[in-house]
Design an enzyme around this catalytic site. Sequence first.
Site, PDB file in Angstrom:
ATOM      1  N   ALA A   1       3.870  -4.280 -18.235  1.00  0.00           N
ATOM      2  CA  ALA A   1       3.079  -5.491 -18.030  1.00  0.00           C
ATOM      3  C   ALA A   1       2.012  -5.564 -19.109  1.00  0.00           C
ATOM      4  O   ALA A   1       1.579  -4.537 -19.634  1.00  0.00           O
ATOM      5  CB  ALA A   1       2.439  -5.446 -16.651  1.00  0.00           C
TER       6      ALA A   1
ATOM      7  N   GLY B   1       6.299  -1.818 -16.134  1.00  0.00           N
ATOM      8  CA  GLY B   1       7.024  -3.017 -15.699  1.00  0.00           C
ATOM      9  C   GLY B   1       8.303  -3.251 -16.489  1.00  0.00           C
ATOM     10  O   GLY B   1       9.242  -3.870 -15.987  1.00  0.00           O
TER      11      GLY B   1
ATOM     12  N   GLU C   1      10.792  -1.211 -14.782  1.00  0.00           N
ATOM     13  CA  GLU C   1      11.066  -1.850 -13.485  1.00  0.00           C
ATOM     14  C   GLU C   1      11.996  -3.057 -13.659  1.00  0.00           C
ATOM     15  O   GLU C   1      12.829  -3.333 -12.806  1.00  0.00           O
ATOM     16  CB  GLU C   1       9.741  -2.265 -12.827  1.00  0.00           C
ATOM     17  CG  GLU C   1       8.919  -1.044 -12.413  1.00  0.00           C
ATOM     18  CD  GLU C   1       7.573  -1.423 -11.818  1.00  0.00           C
ATOM     19  OE1 GLU C   1       6.722  -1.919 -12.588  1.00  0.00           O
ATOM     20  OE2 GLU C   1       7.387  -1.256 -10.611  1.00  0.00           O
TER      21      GLU C   1
ATOM     22  N   GLU D   1       2.163   4.203 -15.290  1.00  0.00           N
ATOM     23  CA  GLU D   1       1.065   3.505 -14.604  1.00  0.00           C
ATOM     24  C   GLU D   1      -0.025   4.454 -14.126  1.00  0.00           C
ATOM     25  O   GLU D   1      -1.210   4.120 -14.151  1.00  0.00           O
ATOM     26  CB  GLU D   1       1.602   2.703 -13.407  1.00  0.00           C
ATOM     27  CG  GLU D   1       2.336   1.429 -13.780  1.00  0.00           C
ATOM     28  CD  GLU D   1       3.827   1.615 -14.011  1.00  0.00           C
ATOM     29  OE1 GLU D   1       4.258   2.755 -14.263  1.00  0.00           O
ATOM     30  OE2 GLU D   1       4.551   0.600 -13.952  1.00  0.00           O
TER      31      GLU D   1
HETATM   32  N1  CO8 Z   1       0.210  -4.422 -22.766  1.00  0.00           N
HETATM   33  C1  CO8 Z   1      -0.501  -5.035 -23.749  1.00  0.00           C
HETATM   34  N2  CO8 Z   1      -0.377  -4.712 -25.048  1.00  0.00           N
HETATM   35  C2  CO8 Z   1       0.478  -3.732 -25.353  1.00  0.00           C
HETATM   36  C3  CO8 Z   1       1.244  -3.050 -24.384  1.00  0.00           C
HETATM   37  C4  CO8 Z   1       1.066  -3.445 -23.043  1.00  0.00           C
HETATM   38  N3  CO8 Z   1       1.768  -2.903 -22.039  1.00  0.00           N
HETATM   39  N4  CO8 Z   1       1.996  -2.130 -25.013  1.00  0.00           N
HETATM   40  C5  CO8 Z   1       1.715  -2.235 -26.325  1.00  0.00           C
HETATM   41  N5  CO8 Z   1       0.796  -3.189 -26.546  1.00  0.00           N
HETATM   42  C6  CO8 Z   1       0.219  -3.613 -27.824  1.00  0.00           C
HETATM   43  C7  CO8 Z   1      -0.816  -2.644 -28.336  1.00  0.00           C
HETATM   44  O1  CO8 Z   1      -2.057  -2.843 -27.737  1.00  0.00           O
HETATM   45  C8  CO8 Z   1      -0.795  -2.971 -29.807  1.00  0.00           C
HETATM   46  O2  CO8 Z   1      -1.551  -4.150 -30.000  1.00  0.00           O
HETATM   47  P1  CO8 Z   1      -2.468  -4.307 -31.348  1.00  0.00           P
HETATM   48  O3  CO8 Z   1      -1.489  -4.275 -32.468  1.00  0.00           O
HETATM   49  O4  CO8 Z   1      -3.117  -5.631 -31.149  1.00  0.00           O
HETATM   50  O5  CO8 Z   1      -3.401  -3.129 -31.349  1.00  0.00           O
HETATM   51  C9  CO8 Z   1       0.650  -3.302 -30.080  1.00  0.00           C
HETATM   52  O6  CO8 Z   1       1.222  -3.614 -28.805  1.00  0.00           O
HETATM   53  C10 CO8 Z   1       1.420  -2.154 -30.661  1.00  0.00           C
HETATM   54  O7  CO8 Z   1       1.203  -1.037 -29.821  1.00  0.00           O
HETATM   55  P2  CO8 Z   1       0.866   0.422 -30.410  1.00  0.00           P
HETATM   56  O8  CO8 Z   1       0.038   0.324 -31.640  1.00  0.00           O
HETATM   57  O9  CO8 Z   1       0.325   1.227 -29.285  1.00  0.00           O
HETATM   58  O10 CO8 Z   1       2.342   0.850 -30.825  1.00  0.00           O
HETATM   59  P3  CO8 Z   1       3.020   2.299 -30.814  1.00  0.00           P
HETATM   60  O11 CO8 Z   1       4.369   2.087 -31.363  1.00  0.00           O
HETATM   61  O12 CO8 Z   1       2.109   3.302 -31.440  1.00  0.00           O
HETATM   62  O13 CO8 Z   1       3.122   2.688 -29.251  1.00  0.00           O
HETATM   63  C11 CO8 Z   1       3.685   2.352 -26.941  1.00  0.00           C
HETATM   64  C12 CO8 Z   1       3.981   1.994 -28.408  1.00  0.00           C
HETATM   65  C13 CO8 Z   1       3.957   3.832 -26.694  1.00  0.00           C
HETATM   66  C14 CO8 Z   1       4.616   1.492 -26.114  1.00  0.00           C
HETATM   67  C15 CO8 Z   1       2.191   2.073 -26.614  1.00  0.00           C
HETATM   68  O14 CO8 Z   1       1.860   0.776 -27.077  1.00  0.00           O
HETATM   69  C16 CO8 Z   1       1.874   2.128 -25.149  1.00  0.00           C
HETATM   70  O15 CO8 Z   1       1.669   3.201 -24.609  1.00  0.00           O
HETATM   71  N6  CO8 Z   1       1.824   0.947 -24.457  1.00  0.00           N
HETATM   72  C17 CO8 Z   1       1.431   0.851 -23.071  1.00  0.00           C
HETATM   73  C18 CO8 Z   1       2.524   1.380 -22.151  1.00  0.00           C
HETATM   74  C19 CO8 Z   1       2.091   1.281 -20.715  1.00  0.00           C
HETATM   75  O16 CO8 Z   1       1.138   1.912 -20.300  1.00  0.00           O
HETATM   76  N7  CO8 Z   1       2.826   0.472 -19.917  1.00  0.00           N
HETATM   77  C20 CO8 Z   1       2.498   0.240 -18.531  1.00  0.00           C
HETATM   78  C21 CO8 Z   1       1.697  -1.019 -18.403  1.00  0.00           C
HETATM   79  S1  CO8 Z   1       1.148  -1.309 -16.746  1.00  0.00           S
HETATM   80  C22 CO8 Z   1       2.533  -1.899 -15.983  1.00  0.00           C
HETATM   81  O17 CO8 Z   1       3.558  -2.066 -16.567  1.00  0.00           O
HETATM   82  C23 CO8 Z   1       2.353  -2.227 -14.557  1.00  0.00           C
HETATM   83  C24 CO8 Z   1       3.654  -2.712 -13.961  1.00  0.00           C
HETATM   84  C25 CO8 Z   1       3.418  -3.294 -12.611  1.00  0.00           C
HETATM   85  C26 CO8 Z   1       3.286  -4.802 -12.765  1.00  0.00           C
HETATM   86  C27 CO8 Z   1       3.051  -5.420 -11.434  1.00  0.00           C
HETATM   87  C28 CO8 Z   1       3.089  -6.941 -11.518  1.00  0.00           C
HETATM   88  C29 CO8 Z   1       2.093  -7.513 -12.358  1.00  0.00           C
END
Ligand code: CO8
Length: 254
Positions: A62, A105, A108, A128
């Site tokens: 998400a 998400g 999921e 999460e």
């Molecule tokens: N949300 C928002 N932005 C994101 C997300 C995300 N989930 N993932 C990546 N981005 C953005 C980064 O902030 C970054 O933005 P910017 O360039 O502006 O700084 C850009 O994408 C590139 O990301 P990275 O520089 O971090 O890229 P890497 O290749 O180094 O890393 C990863 C990739 C490992 C995927 C890393 O970005 C990461 O850990 N992302 C978050 C993963 C995460 O924690 N996911 C869980 C989110 S919470 C969730 O999914 C809840 C689900 C339940 C939903 C319920 C209904 C609403």
Amino acid sequence: MKNLACREEGGVAWITLCRPKVRNALSRVLVDELDKALGTLERARGVKALILCGEGNFAAGADITEMTDATPEEAMAFSFSPVFNRLAAFPLPTIAAIDGYALGGGLELALACDIRIAARTARLGLPEITLGIMPGAGGTARLPKTIGLSRALAMIYTGEILSGEQALALGLVDRLAEDSARAEAEILAAKIAKGSRTALSAAKKAVLSGWREADTDRAAEQEMSRWAALFASYDQKEGMRAFLERRSPVFEDR
Ligand code: CO8
């Protein structure tokens, strides 16, 4: 649509998530677009299978930027579950093609598909817990049913990120692609799309209702009526006649 690309070829529909700069993070708008795309494809007569994939990565969860300051009421309104449930109930076979990240998400979303294919280099997990929350788009319900209770709990408690190979060993994905999950999904979907749409749809309904039904005798009874109903279809006559005439069937999806 701004965040999705949809196309259809040879009876196979593709939905590609297109927010590559943010690793296809699932924004509210993207999920609403997915809802609309599913609604259209449910009615598309030529479609026999659906592949869900992402540009670059599958989806990194998400969109955290949209929920950081949310109240419980706002978080509730943000729910993805109705759309993910719609995907799970899609009337025809669905395949998640997981290249790159499928996190939170995003995983999921893949769990709401019938079949998951991951590239060997894919990275899958429910991180999460590391954000101080828990899965909230069907993951706590679907993951234990997919990989078993204790394995699901361990994944959710630790937020550990798995490789494609580890995900295959756990049963989180069904197939591993050496190179591209999308290419592997295309091969599988083409095989599926050779079948009759009518029979594919009936088979999916029977399996899903049998899966939900605790009483196996009752499930078998329901299966019997669905099975028998297929004998009213053109494709049943064509399929069986083609076998007897030693030729390939030409299904008309009716
Ligand atoms: N949300 C928002 N932005 C994101 C997300 C995300 N989930 N993932 C990546 N981005 C953005 C980064 O902030 C970054 O933005 P910017 O360039 O502006 O700084 C850009 O994408 C590139 O990301 P990275 O520089 O971090 O890229 P890497 O290749 O180094 O890393 C990863 C990739 C490992 C995927 C890393 O970005 C990461 O850990 N992302 C978050 C993963 C995460 O924690 N996911 C869980 C989110 S919470 C969730 O999914 C809840 C689900 C339940 C939903 C319920 C209904 C609403």
